[in-house]
Write a protein that holds these residues in place. Structure first.
Motif, PDB file in Angstrom:
ATOM      1  N   LEU A 249       3.780  15.354  15.537  1.00 53.94           N
ATOM      2  CA  LEU A 249       4.076  15.551  14.123  1.00 53.94           C
ATOM      3  C   LEU A 249       4.271  14.263  13.324  1.00 53.94           C
ATOM      4  CD1 LEU A 249       6.661  18.497  14.221  1.00 53.94           C
ATOM      5  CD2 LEU A 249       4.182  18.621  13.951  1.00 53.94           C
ATOM      6  N   THR A 318       6.604  23.506   6.271  1.00 53.90           N
ATOM      7  CA  THR A 318       6.070  22.177   6.582  1.00 53.90           C
ATOM      8  C   THR A 318       6.684  21.099   5.695  1.00 53.90           C
ATOM      9  OG1 THR A 318       4.183  22.554   5.108  1.00 53.90           O
ATOM     10  CG2 THR A 318       3.890  23.101   7.442  1.00 53.90           C
ATOM     11  N   THR A 451      12.491  21.794   7.981  1.00 50.73           N
ATOM     12  CA  THR A 451      11.063  21.524   8.093  1.00 50.73           C
ATOM     13  C   THR A 451      10.678  21.548   9.564  1.00 50.73           C
ATOM     14  OG1 THR A 451      11.338  19.128   8.279  1.00 50.73           O
ATOM     15  CG2 THR A 451      11.097  20.050   6.050  1.00 50.73           C
ATOM     16  N   THR A 452       9.382  21.599   9.818  1.00 53.80           N
ATOM     17  CA  THR A 452       8.913  21.614  11.206  1.00 53.80           C
ATOM     18  C   THR A 452       9.341  20.346  11.945  1.00 53.80           C
ATOM     19  OG1 THR A 452       6.795  20.782  10.370  1.00 53.80           O
ATOM     20  CG2 THR A 452       6.938  23.121  10.845  1.00 53.80           C
ATOM     21  N   HIS A 453       9.417  19.208  11.227  1.00 54.57           N
ATOM     22  CA  HIS A 453       9.844  17.972  11.872  1.00 54.57           C
ATOM     23  C   HIS A 453      11.275  18.106  12.404  1.00 54.57           C
ATOM     24  CE1 HIS A 453       6.495  16.326   9.445  1.00 54.57           C
ATOM     25  NE2 HIS A 453       6.371  15.489  10.444  1.00 54.57           N
ATOM     26  N   LYS A 456      11.537  20.793  15.423  1.00 55.07           N
ATOM     27  CA  LYS A 456      10.885  20.493  16.694  1.00 55.07           C
ATOM     28  C   LYS A 456      11.937  20.316  17.791  1.00 55.07           C
ATOM     29  CE  LYS A 456       7.663  17.228  18.823  1.00 55.07           C
ATOM     30  NZ  LYS A 456       6.848  16.023  18.621  1.00 55.07           N
ATOM     31  N   THR A 485      -2.025  19.398   9.978  1.00 53.99           N
ATOM     32  CA  THR A 485      -1.436  20.608   9.393  1.00 53.99           C
ATOM     33  C   THR A 485      -1.350  21.725  10.418  1.00 53.99           C
ATOM     34  OG1 THR A 485      -2.211  20.078   7.169  1.00 53.99           O
ATOM     35  CG2 THR A 485      -1.691  22.377   7.616  1.00 53.99           C
ATOM     36  N   LYS A 488       1.623  21.262  12.702  1.00 54.57           N
ATOM     37  CA  LYS A 488       2.880  21.645  12.038  1.00 54.57           C
ATOM     38  C   LYS A 488       3.054  23.154  12.053  1.00 54.57           C
ATOM     39  CE  LYS A 488       2.917  17.701   8.848  1.00 54.57           C
ATOM     40  NZ  LYS A 488       2.787  17.288   7.422  1.00 54.57           N
TER      41      LYS A 488
END
Length: 509
Positions: A249, A318, A451-453, A456, A485, A488
């Motif tokens: 990511l 995202t 967010t996906t970050h 994780k 993308t 993510k």
């Protein structure tokens, strides 16, 4: 040498055959391909301890080092190692640190050896995360870049698009004093390692100081990270890489997931895969995860944005903005990626007060906010609970303009503990408080937004995802790990144990 799995009757408790084989492999160069829920952290911790307490360690006292790219990831791995192997596993020189720490070690070693020279002859640097910790940002086009001229570290002025940055006059003064950022160290070291003499010195340094290197989330490595990994293999260290090409990511920091297969081939690294996931606890989620990984198109079930309580445990997107737009029932842990403004920092401190009260979670950029406000006390946020609660009460009060009144109160409080001062109320500054106020009016339980970050590595029973129409189309068309993308989206859709649903929103584009 072939990899050897521990026999089922002698392997460590609660490990599968795959996990035992990866943990105890005799391969000196090993890549562990670990998908979601396959026990990546457990295997990395087991392998760290196995190398740390191997019989030859009684006479070979070089370090076993494990690295990752974030402090949160290193903390998690440290805790797992301590739990499995006890505190003795991490006695010096054995350690689990960020890769930035290794960069700083190599940089300092080059400076002390005289192969590299910092301005004014500094051989010990004070390395910080961001310049905003030391000075206030201003709108400017001017910044700088680092390069190495022969043996000298130098800095040159460059112009970029206008943005909030610490002025070069402040930065230059600190650089001359031996103060720099982690990015400065990375830039200087990347230049230095292009010189064969310096590269050979760093390679020799790794050889004499370390016996093994374990790299977590290797697909998030950038070119310099990859160069350090290669130096370690050339130095004869036992090198273990752990990761999943579907979960890379960190493109914003130059991650090169596409370069990892070539690294594996170039260095002769053997691959062992962990294929059994323990995360999926329902047939729907198991099927969804399989379809995503196989590139099949999927369509998620919809859930109303105004009825999230009891249906999802967390909302993911995202980016931060869609989380704020999707529903007032979602309380995101940040406004956006932290940019370093004083007003943003003060609002983040208030957001942290609210997230702590409502969710028991810190705001994502709390540390950055405290740094920007020049607050060094680690428990400062807790010490200000009463004052920040006054701001919350003002936000939900009956005043004519509660948001502006709350902003004034926040500015007053900030001035009492920070040398930084908030600017006069402006829509660009008060909008963050307005977003918080909308959440404070909710009677239902608030749902955390990430967010996906940030998500994780995490997992929840039920996950709601906020997707744009374009992102929904990507899911329906099938994902590939070669697209940023898509990765993510894959991470967002594989955090749930039981089910993943789409949060309906009229703002999706």
């Amino acid at each position: 040498m072939t990899s050897i799995a521990s026999p089922s009757d002698t392997r460590p408790k609660n490990l599968t055959n795959e996990q035992a084989a990866a943990s105890g492999s005799l391969e000196r160069r090993l890549f562990i391909d670990a998908g979601p829920g396959t026990g990546k952290t457990t295997v990395a911790a087991q392998r760290f301890g196995a190398l740390r307490f191997a019989p030859e360690s009684r006479t070979d006292h070089r370090a076993i080092i494990a690295v990752s790219f974030t402090r949160a990831a290193t903390w998690t791995l440290k805790q797992r190692v301590r739990r499995i192997w006890g505190p003795a596993a991490l006695t010096w020189p054995h350690r689990i640190v960020t890769l930035d720490t290794i960069m700083c070690d190599l940089m300092h070693d080059l400076l002390r050896a005289g192969l590299l020279r910092w301005p004014n002859g500094h051989t010990e640097l004070t390395v910080i995360d961001s310049w905003s910790a030391l000075a206030q940002t201003k709108w400017t086009k001017k910044t700088y870049k680092v390069y190495v001229d022969a043996a000298d570290v130098k800095f040159v002025k460059v112009n970029l698009e206008g943005g909030a940055r610490v002025p070069l006059t402040e930065i230059g003064k600190h650089l001359a004093e031996g103060i720099c950022t982690h990015q400065d160290v990375r830039d200087a070291l990347e230049n230095a390692l292009k010189n064969e003499t310096m590269a050979a010195h760093s390679r020799d340094r790794l050889k004499v100081s370390a016996k093994a290197l374990i790299v977590d989330e290797v697909f998030d490595a950038n070119d310099l990270d990859i160069a350090i990994i290669e130096l370690a293999t050339q130095a004869g260290l036992s090198v273990t890489l752990v990761g999943d090409p579907w979960q890379a990511l960190y493109m914003f920091r130059g991650a090169r997931p596409d370069a990892i297969p070539a690294l594996l081939a170039r260095t002769g690294i053997t691959t062992l895969a962990l294929t059994e996931s323990f995360r999926w606890r329902g047939p729907m989620q198991r099927k969804l995860a399989a379809n995503l990984r196989e590139g099949h198109g999927v369509t998620l079930d919809l859930t109303a944005s105004d009825a999230l309580e009891g249906k999802v445990d967390v909302a993911l997107a995202t980016e931060w903005k869609p989380l704020w737009q999707a529903s007032d029932g979602i309380l995101p842990l940040a406004f956006h990626s932290f940019k370093g403004g004083i007003e943003e920092a003060a609002a983040t401190l208030l957001l942290n007060h609210v997230t702590r009260s409502a969710l028991g979670e810190n705001a994502t950029y709390l540390a950055d906010a405290l740094m920007t406000l020049s607050i060094n006390a680690p428990d400062a946020a807790e010490q200000l609970n009463n004052e920040l609660h006054q701001v919350v009460e003002t936000l939900v009060g009956s005043e004519k303009d509660p948001v502006r009144a709350a902003y004034a109160k926040l500015a007053e409080i900030t001035a009492s503990f920070s040398p930084r001062r908030l600017r006069r109320a402006h829509a660009a500054h008060t909008i963050r408080l307005k977003l918080i106020a909308a959440r404070l009016e909710q009677r239902a339980r608030l749902i955390p937004g990430l967010t996906t970050h940030q998500a994780k590595g995490g997992e929840w029973d039920a996950v709601g995802v906020v997707l744009s129409r374009l992102e929904q189309a990507r899911l329906q068309g099938g994902l590939t790990h070669e697209q940023d993308t898509d990765r993510k989206l894959y991470v967002a859709c594989t955090r749930a144990r039981m089910c993943t649903v789409l949060i309906a929103t009229e703002t999706a584009e």
